[in-house]
Design a protein around this motif. Sequence first.
Motif, PDB file in Angstrom:
ATOM      1  N   LYS A  65     -15.392  16.584  38.218  1.00 59.01           N
ATOM      2  CA  LYS A  65     -16.820  16.759  38.489  1.00 59.01           C
ATOM      3  C   LYS A  65     -17.413  15.576  39.240  1.00 59.01           C
ATOM      4  CE  LYS A  65     -20.052  16.024  35.364  1.00 59.01           C
ATOM      5  NZ  LYS A  65     -20.957  16.097  34.212  1.00 59.01           N
ATOM      6  N   GLU A  86     -26.849  19.682  38.043  1.00 59.67           N
ATOM      7  CA  GLU A  86     -25.916  20.457  37.233  1.00 59.67           C
ATOM      8  C   GLU A  86     -26.615  21.715  36.755  1.00 59.67           C
ATOM      9  OE1 GLU A  86     -24.272  18.149  34.048  1.00 59.67           O
ATOM     10  OE2 GLU A  86     -23.427  16.652  35.398  1.00 59.67           O
ATOM     11  N   ILE A  95     -21.949  22.460  39.599  1.00 57.31           N
ATOM     12  CA  ILE A  95     -22.663  21.447  40.372  1.00 57.31           C
ATOM     13  C   ILE A  95     -23.225  22.177  41.586  1.00 57.31           C
ATOM     14  CG2 ILE A  95     -22.488  19.275  41.649  1.00 57.31           C
ATOM     15  CD1 ILE A  95     -21.898  19.029  38.626  1.00 57.31           C
TER      16      ILE A  95
END
Length: 182
Positions: A65, A86, A95
């Motif tokens: 991430k 997010e 994301i």
Amino acid sequence: MAINFDKIEYLQYGNNRQRQAYSTLTNNKVMLKLEHFDPILVGTIPINIDIENSDLDIICCFTNKQEFQKSLITNFSDERNFTIGEQQSIDTLAIVANFVVDNFEIEIFGQSIPTKQQFAYRHLIVEHNLLNKHGEKFRQEIIKLKRQGHKTEPAFGLALGLTGDPYTELLKFEATDKSPNR
């Protein structure tokens, strides 16, 4: 007509808006900057049901991430109206980055799910098949519903007379490749 949606080259042979999208994505190297994350353009423009304010939706798959976020910030934070955040979707974190390039709003949506397994890609394929099956009158009906304010999947649900959640109902066409007769 079968289209390979994995790469954006098909856009250069499409309608005016599709050719503009191809130029924007190519000239600004958007897909190239995302290549590490298996990007696929999804949404309405690839299947010619876009309306005036439709954006370019690009889905990606990340394994890390932080690496994905950093890449988005490094590559796109200088673009007009850049935002990143997010988003918790049904089964996983996403994301999402938004920005404007040329005359297009671009949304990049990344999950830790392979792109071809993400709902947006699966919907794209089902919707493409339904448009091919039902023809031009059906396509125009979808566009009309979208102009009335309906999102894409609910527009398909209304046009097909589906009951229940259209996002789920449309995925039932993956296995059967049969749509209700209208």
